[in-house]
Design an enzyme around this catalytic site. Structure first.
Site, PDB file in Angstrom:
ATOM      1  N   CYS A  59     -10.148  -4.654   0.140  1.00  0.00           N
ATOM      2  CA  CYS A  59     -11.251  -3.715   0.345  1.00  0.00           C
ATOM      3  C   CYS A  59     -12.203  -3.790  -0.853  1.00  0.00           C
ATOM      4  O   CYS A  59     -11.886  -4.380  -1.882  1.00  0.00           O
ATOM      5  CB  CYS A  59     -10.722  -2.297   0.515  1.00  0.00           C
ATOM      6  SG  CYS A  59     -10.181  -1.536  -1.015  1.00  0.00           S
ATOM      7  N   ASN A  64       0.832  -1.195   0.000  1.00  0.00           N
ATOM      8  CA  ASN A  64       0.000   0.000   0.000  1.00  0.00           C
ATOM      9  C   ASN A  64       0.871   1.252   0.000  1.00  0.00           C
ATOM     10  O   ASN A  64       1.955   1.277   0.586  1.00  0.00           O
ATOM     11  CB  ASN A  64      -0.999  -0.002   1.162  1.00  0.00           C
ATOM     12  CG  ASN A  64      -0.363  -0.274   2.509  1.00  0.00           C
ATOM     13  OD1 ASN A  64       0.630  -0.969   2.596  1.00  0.00           O
ATOM     14  ND2 ASN A  64      -0.945   0.268   3.565  1.00  0.00           N
ATOM     15  N   GLU A  93       0.394   5.305   0.652  1.00  0.00           N
ATOM     16  CA  GLU A  93      -0.503   6.375   1.103  1.00  0.00           C
ATOM     17  C   GLU A  93       0.043   7.744   0.692  1.00  0.00           C
ATOM     18  O   GLU A  93       1.162   7.853   0.188  1.00  0.00           O
ATOM     19  CB  GLU A  93      -0.630   6.299   2.633  1.00  0.00           C
ATOM     20  CG  GLU A  93      -1.221   4.969   3.067  1.00  0.00           C
ATOM     21  CD  GLU A  93      -1.356   4.844   4.577  1.00  0.00           C
ATOM     22  OE1 GLU A  93      -0.735   5.653   5.306  1.00  0.00           O
ATOM     23  OE2 GLU A  93      -2.076   3.940   5.012  1.00  0.00           O
ATOM     24  N   CYS A 120     -10.795  -2.585  -4.158  1.00  0.00           N
ATOM     25  CA  CYS A 120      -9.871  -3.563  -4.746  1.00  0.00           C
ATOM     26  C   CYS A 120     -10.636  -4.756  -5.315  1.00  0.00           C
ATOM     27  O   CYS A 120     -10.292  -5.270  -6.376  1.00  0.00           O
ATOM     28  CB  CYS A 120      -8.851  -4.046  -3.709  1.00  0.00           C
ATOM     29  SG  CYS A 120      -7.568  -2.825  -3.421  1.00  0.00           S
ATOM     30  N   GLU A 134      -3.164  -4.509  -3.222  1.00  0.00           N
ATOM     31  CA  GLU A 134      -3.685  -5.386  -4.278  1.00  0.00           C
ATOM     32  C   GLU A 134      -3.662  -4.688  -5.627  1.00  0.00           C
ATOM     33  O   GLU A 134      -3.260  -5.257  -6.647  1.00  0.00           O
ATOM     34  CB  GLU A 134      -5.137  -5.802  -3.966  1.00  0.00           C
ATOM     35  CG  GLU A 134      -5.298  -6.594  -2.692  1.00  0.00           C
ATOM     36  CD  GLU A 134      -5.481  -5.708  -1.456  1.00  0.00           C
ATOM     37  OE1 GLU A 134      -4.940  -4.590  -1.414  1.00  0.00           O
ATOM     38  OE2 GLU A 134      -6.175  -6.148  -0.527  1.00  0.00           O
ATOM     39  N   CYS A 175      -3.999   0.798  -2.676  1.00  0.00           N
ATOM     40  CA  CYS A 175      -3.907  -0.421  -1.876  1.00  0.00           C
ATOM     41  C   CYS A 175      -2.880  -1.384  -2.491  1.00  0.00           C
ATOM     42  O   CYS A 175      -2.584  -1.324  -3.685  1.00  0.00           O
ATOM     43  CB  CYS A 175      -5.248  -1.138  -1.813  1.00  0.00           C
ATOM     44  SG  CYS A 175      -6.470  -0.271  -0.828  1.00  0.00           S
TER      45      CYS A 175
HETATM   46  N1  THU Z   1      -5.184  -1.367   2.458  1.00  0.00           N
HETATM   47  C1  THU Z   1      -4.689  -2.163   1.464  1.00  0.00           C
HETATM   48  O1  THU Z   1      -3.568  -1.946   1.001  1.00  0.00           O
HETATM   49  N2  THU Z   1      -5.478  -3.164   0.989  1.00  0.00           N
HETATM   50  C2  THU Z   1      -6.751  -3.410   1.406  1.00  0.00           C
HETATM   51  O2  THU Z   1      -7.492  -4.091   0.713  1.00  0.00           O
HETATM   52  C3  THU Z   1      -7.176  -2.817   2.690  1.00  0.00           C
HETATM   53  C4  THU Z   1      -6.535  -1.500   3.002  1.00  0.00           C
HETATM   54  C5  THU Z   1      -4.341  -0.277   2.969  1.00  0.00           C
HETATM   55  C6  THU Z   1      -4.747   1.063   2.473  1.00  0.00           C
HETATM   56  C7  THU Z   1      -4.223   1.976   3.571  1.00  0.00           C
HETATM   57  O3  THU Z   1      -2.901   2.306   3.272  1.00  0.00           O
HETATM   58  C8  THU Z   1      -4.220   1.113   4.814  1.00  0.00           C
HETATM   59  O4  THU Z   1      -4.390  -0.238   4.368  1.00  0.00           O
HETATM   60  C9  THU Z   1      -5.336   1.455   5.794  1.00  0.00           C
HETATM   61  O5  THU Z   1      -6.555   1.564   5.147  1.00  0.00           O
END
Ligand code: THU
Length: 384
Positions: free
Chosen positions: A338, A293, A295, A341, A306, A304
């Site tokens: 999520c 991920n 940010e 994704c 994925e 994310c």
């Molecule tokens: N996150 C992912 O990378 N994949 C998911 O499917 C769930 C959430 C990350 C995004 C963000 O950087 C952190 O988790 C908190 O939401």
């Protein structure tokens, strides 16, 4: 029809690079010079002479090639015996080729004794191959085609009747220069590099090739892999021909989980402090792409893990079918993709694509994609 397999050995059939380097380090130690792995790296795959003399050049040393070569022969087995050198799928592929009546040559720049020693260490008898061409049999080394041409002449075959297996740029060039189709494994170079220098097929390792027992069966597999088959399946908006899996499932899974954890370690999540790693296994090639991920100050623009893995796969292969998806996190139970994704995954997955969720604490849950998203939105013109 493919009637012969011409194998490079080191890095394709046997994992010997580290052994050669270990012997090389011992050799340079014996002449009073501390060499390191990096000193050998650009002198690999071009025969023993270049291995020693190129490295010596780099170290600013003048050595006797003859002495180095004797030292190598004397010490190779001792070091090699301690390691399992056989690479996944190598023995099975050779045995299947035998069954199918496909001729087998080893075309290695290494000395002939080393080829036979490696076969022995792999548990193969000298009779399991039809012909060995070594560095000493040709004047010009790879990327010149000589070593492969010699095998073609020996078998009385045209270039397009023999499939070359390689793992380096020089080797792929040698095979193509001999007029052969080339299958590259990604033990030494990555897939983009292999394709860019002309490999026709790129697989992670030889175990990606399913079992076969006749020449015709292999021909069908070959047509599938080289994208000339009619078995293509629509994933998203792109047709791909899935590899029939190939490595044992546990092996694919283990590699994908490892790749996901590696990416997890690199997660850029200074805001949430929540790290996620993901890996997708490409259905077309068996290759693994990972992502973490990422940010940023504007939270909503977060990418994310994925989606990062998926876009990386697309950037490398142009299209994607998801054979398996792994998501790893320090969450309990392990975090699923999520909803955003899931929609993106739906574009490239089939309902029965495997999704594996793993936590740092070691929990592992397996799902079919359809269990996580039973009714994805599919654009009207894309519906069956
Ligand atoms: N996150 C992912 O990378 N994949 C998911 O499917 C769930 C959430 C990350 C995004 C963000 O950087 C952190 O988790 C908190 O939401």
């Amino acid at each position: 029809m493919i009637k012969a397999f011409l194998f490079d050995m080191d890095g394709v059939l046997a994992d010997t690079e580290d052994i050669s380097i270990a012997v090389g380090i011992e050799y340079f130690g014996s002449v009073g010079r501390k060499a390191e792995k990096s000193h050998f790296e650009s002198h690999l795959g071009m025969g023993e002479y270049e291995f020693f003399m190129g490295t010596a050049r780099e170290l600013g040393l003048s050595i006797s090639y003859k002495d180095a070569s004797i030292f190598f022969k004397d010490h190779y087995e001792d070091i090699a015996k301690k390691k399992k050198i056989v690479l996944p799928g190598a023995v099975e592929l050779i045995q299947n080729a035998r069954k199918a009546g496909i001729k087998i040559a080893i075309c290695s720049s290494a000395p002939e004794w080393k080829v036979y020693k490696n076969l022995e260490l792999m548990g193969l008898s000298p009779e399991s191959v039809d012909y060995v061409v070594s560095g000493a049999d040709v004047k010009r080394s790879k990327p010149n085609p000589d070593i492969y041409q010699l095998a073609l002449i020996r078998f009385g075959l045209a270039g397009d009747e023999a499939l070359v297996f390689e793992d380096t740029v020089g080797g792929i060039n040698a095979g193509k220069n001999a007029g052969c189709p080339v299958c590259s494994v990604t033990n030494t170079i990555n897939s983009e590099k292999a394709f860019s220098v002309g490999a026709d097929i790129v697989i992670s390792d030889l175990s990606a090739i399913p079992a076969f027992s006749t020449m015709e069966e292999f021909w069908n597999i070959y047509k599938d892999y080289s994208g000339i088959s009619s078995d293509a399946v629509l994933y998203g908006a792109g047709y791909i021909t899935p590899l029939k899996r190939k490595l044992p499932d546990v092996y694919v899974e283990k590699n994908a989980i490892e790749a996901a954890w590696k990416a997890w370690d690199n997660a850029y999540s200074p805001y949430s402090k929540f790290k996620v790693g993901a890996a997708v296994v490409s259905a077309a090639t068996g290759r693994i792409y990972s992502g973490c991920n990422v940010e940023n100050s504007s939270y909503g623009a977060t990418i994310c893990a994925e989606r990062n893995a998926i876009t990386t796969a697309i950037a490398a292969e142009g299209k994607l079918g998801i054979d398996m998806l792994v998501v790893v996190s320090d969450d309990d139970p392990p975090a699923p993709p999520c909803a955003v994704c899931l929609q993106v995954i739906a574009e490239f997955a089939k309902p029965d694509s495997e999704v594996i969720l793993v936590s740092l604490a070691g929990k592992k849950y397996k799902y079919k994609f359809s269990e996580l998203l039973p009714k994805p939105f599919v654009f009207p013109t894309m519906r069956n």
